[in-house]
Design a protein around this motif. Structure first.
Motif, mmCIF file in Angstrom:
data_model
loop_
_atom_site.group_PDB
_atom_site.id
_atom_site.type_symbol
_atom_site.label_atom_id
_atom_site.label_comp_id
_atom_site.label_asym_id
_atom_site.label_seq_id
_atom_site.Cartn_x
_atom_site.Cartn_y
_atom_site.Cartn_z
ATOM 1 N N PHE A 1 0.836 -1.199 0.000
ATOM 2 C CA PHE A 1 0.000 0.000 0.000
ATOM 3 C C PHE A 1 0.870 1.247 0.000
ATOM 4 O O PHE A 1 1.904 1.293 0.667
ATOM 5 C CB PHE A 1 -0.895 0.042 1.245
ATOM 6 C CG PHE A 1 -1.945 -1.030 1.296
ATOM 7 C CD1 PHE A 1 -3.069 -0.965 0.492
ATOM 8 C CD2 PHE A 1 -1.809 -2.099 2.170
ATOM 9 C CE1 PHE A 1 -4.042 -1.953 0.553
ATOM 10 C CE2 PHE A 1 -2.779 -3.088 2.235
ATOM 11 C CZ PHE A 1 -3.897 -3.013 1.424
ATOM 12 N N GLU B 1 -0.586 7.068 1.206
ATOM 13 C CA GLU B 1 -1.924 7.662 1.119
ATOM 14 C C GLU B 1 -2.998 6.611 1.345
ATOM 15 O O GLU B 1 -3.976 6.842 2.061
ATOM 16 C CB GLU B 1 -2.113 8.301 -0.255
ATOM 17 C CG GLU B 1 -3.505 8.905 -0.436
ATOM 18 C CD GLU B 1 -3.730 9.438 -1.840
ATOM 19 O OE1 GLU B 1 -4.835 9.954 -2.104
ATOM 20 O OE2 GLU B 1 -2.809 9.320 -2.679
ATOM 21 N N ALA B 2 -2.821 5.423 0.739
ATOM 22 C CA ALA B 2 -3.806 4.354 0.904
ATOM 23 C C ALA B 2 -3.862 3.894 2.355
ATOM 24 O O ALA B 2 -4.946 3.639 2.886
ATOM 25 C CB ALA B 2 -3.469 3.184 -0.010
ATOM 26 N N ARG C 1 -6.138 5.836 4.456
ATOM 27 C CA ARG C 1 -7.561 5.846 4.114
ATOM 28 C C ARG C 1 -8.211 4.465 4.125
ATOM 29 O O ARG C 1 -9.390 4.339 3.804
ATOM 30 C CB ARG C 1 -7.736 6.473 2.728
ATOM 31 C CG ARG C 1 -7.216 7.890 2.600
ATOM 32 C CD ARG C 1 -7.570 8.470 1.244
ATOM 33 N NE ARG C 1 -9.029 8.483 1.056
ATOM 34 C CZ ARG C 1 -9.602 8.667 -0.136
ATOM 35 N NH1 ARG C 1 -8.879 8.807 -1.224
ATOM 36 N NH2 ARG C 1 -10.924 8.677 -0.224
ATOM 37 N N LEU C 2 -7.467 3.434 4.500
ATOM 38 C CA LEU C 2 -7.980 2.066 4.392
ATOM 39 C C LEU C 2 -9.285 1.836 5.140
ATOM 40 O O LEU C 2 -10.098 1.005 4.739
ATOM 41 C CB LEU C 2 -6.924 1.074 4.901
ATOM 42 C CG LEU C 2 -5.773 0.764 3.942
ATOM 43 C CD1 LEU C 2 -4.793 -0.202 4.596
ATOM 44 C CD2 LEU C 2 -6.294 0.175 2.640
ATOM 45 N N THR D 1 -9.069 0.322 -2.910
ATOM 46 C CA THR D 1 -7.669 0.306 -3.336
ATOM 47 C C THR D 1 -7.552 -0.121 -4.795
ATOM 48 O O THR D 1 -6.469 -0.470 -5.250
ATOM 49 C CB THR D 1 -6.858 -0.667 -2.455
ATOM 50 O OG1 THR D 1 -7.460 -1.960 -2.516
ATOM 51 C CG2 THR D 1 -6.809 -0.180 -1.025
ATOM 52 N N ASP E 1 -5.013 1.678 -6.616
ATOM 53 C CA ASP E 1 -3.670 1.619 -6.023
ATOM 54 C C ASP E 1 -3.034 0.249 -6.105
ATOM 55 O O ASP E 1 -1.845 0.107 -6.325
ATOM 56 C CB ASP E 1 -3.771 2.055 -4.549
ATOM 57 C CG ASP E 1 -2.406 2.258 -3.924
ATOM 58 O OD1 ASP E 1 -2.123 1.572 -2.930
ATOM 59 O OD2 ASP E 1 -1.621 3.072 -4.438
ATOM 60 N N ARG E 2 -3.877 -0.787 -5.910
ATOM 61 C CA ARG E 2 -3.331 -2.147 -5.888
ATOM 62 C C ARG E 2 -4.043 -3.091 -6.852
ATOM 63 O O ARG E 2 -3.746 -4.274 -6.896
ATOM 64 C CB ARG E 2 -3.442 -2.762 -4.484
ATOM 65 C CG ARG E 2 -2.762 -2.003 -3.383
ATOM 66 C CD ARG E 2 -2.921 -2.735 -2.057
ATOM 67 N NE ARG E 2 -2.175 -3.973 -2.035
ATOM 68 C CZ ARG E 2 -2.384 -4.950 -1.137
ATOM 69 N NH1 ARG E 2 -3.340 -4.832 -0.260
ATOM 70 N NH2 ARG E 2 -1.653 -6.033 -1.140
#
Length: 227
Positions: free
Chosen positions: A157, A160-161, A164-165, A172, A175-176
């Motif tokens: 991660f 930033e992620a 905010r998870l 995500t 992002d992922r």
């Protein structure tokens, strides 16, 4: 004439039976379908959704564990997920399941343990589009705590992620490459059971998510321990 609570129990009983059949057929379909078949993802999603619906039915029946002390054996609950996970994960992901919580019982429903494991495993799967390793294990760092620990070798991660998870609605996916099943949906019932969720990750180096749960004293429960 049946009272309203009796009517609800009758309806939820039928719903549970129907949902059990749906989940059973979905799991059979998963085991028989090719990993490359595009329908596999839809079937897998159906299996995940049934776990959530079972939990909602329990709440309608008044079996919400946030107000009732239960004692569920953690290790067998996690091990029972192995066959389903084998069907859900592609051959490119190596799965390792190792349980060593020393017989710990935790105060959270078995269905919710299933939701935790499914949610975290599928997030890890989505993050490892090119394959990798997924480890699911339990341990007992002290007499009062048992943990579910899920680690993957995905991209990890971003900072930033990580911040905010636990936001409701946060995904995500960008992002992922994740499926959008956030930790926000797990956190409320984990915390209502006296537990917590921690995320350890560095971008590019995978992620480890630890769900800590308090160990239940079996002498203080009001119902038999469930496995």
């Amino acid at each position: 004439m049946a009272t309203r609570p009796e009517s609800i129990r009758s309806i939820t009983h039928d719903m549970r039976n129907l949902l059990t059949a749906v989940r059973g057929h979905a799991e059979l379909a998963l085991r028989g379908i090719s990993p490359e078949d595009p329908a596999r993802e839809d079937i897998a999603h159906a299996v995940v959704v049934t776990a959530t619906i079972f939990d909602l039915i329990d709440q309608l029946d008044g079996n919400d564990t946030s107000s009732t002390l239960v004692a569920v054996s953690l290790d067998p609950s996690v091990r029972s997920m192995r066959r389903l996970l084998d069907a859900l994960l592609p051959n490119s992901i190596e799965l390792v399941v190792h349980t060593e919580s020393d017989g710990a019982h935790v105060g959270i429903a078995k269905l919710r343990i299933e939701r935790i494991v499914l949610n975290l495993a599928l997030n890890a799967r989505d993050a490892m589009a090119d394959g990798g390793s997924l480890a699911i294990r339990t341990d007992r760092p002290d007499e009062d705590t048992a943990r579910i620990i899920v680690s993957d070798t995905g991209p990890g991660f971003s900072e930033e992620a990580l911040e905010r998870l636990f936001e409701i609605g946060f995904t995500t996916k960008g992002d992922r490459g994740g499926s959008g099943h956030g930790l926000a949906e797990l956190a409320p019932f984990v915390r209502s059971a006296g537990g917590d969720i921690e995320v350890d990750s560095v971008a590019g180096e995978g992620a480890t998510i630890t769900v800590s749960l308090p160990v239940v004293d079996l002498t203080k429960t009001e119902q038999p321990a469930a496995g």
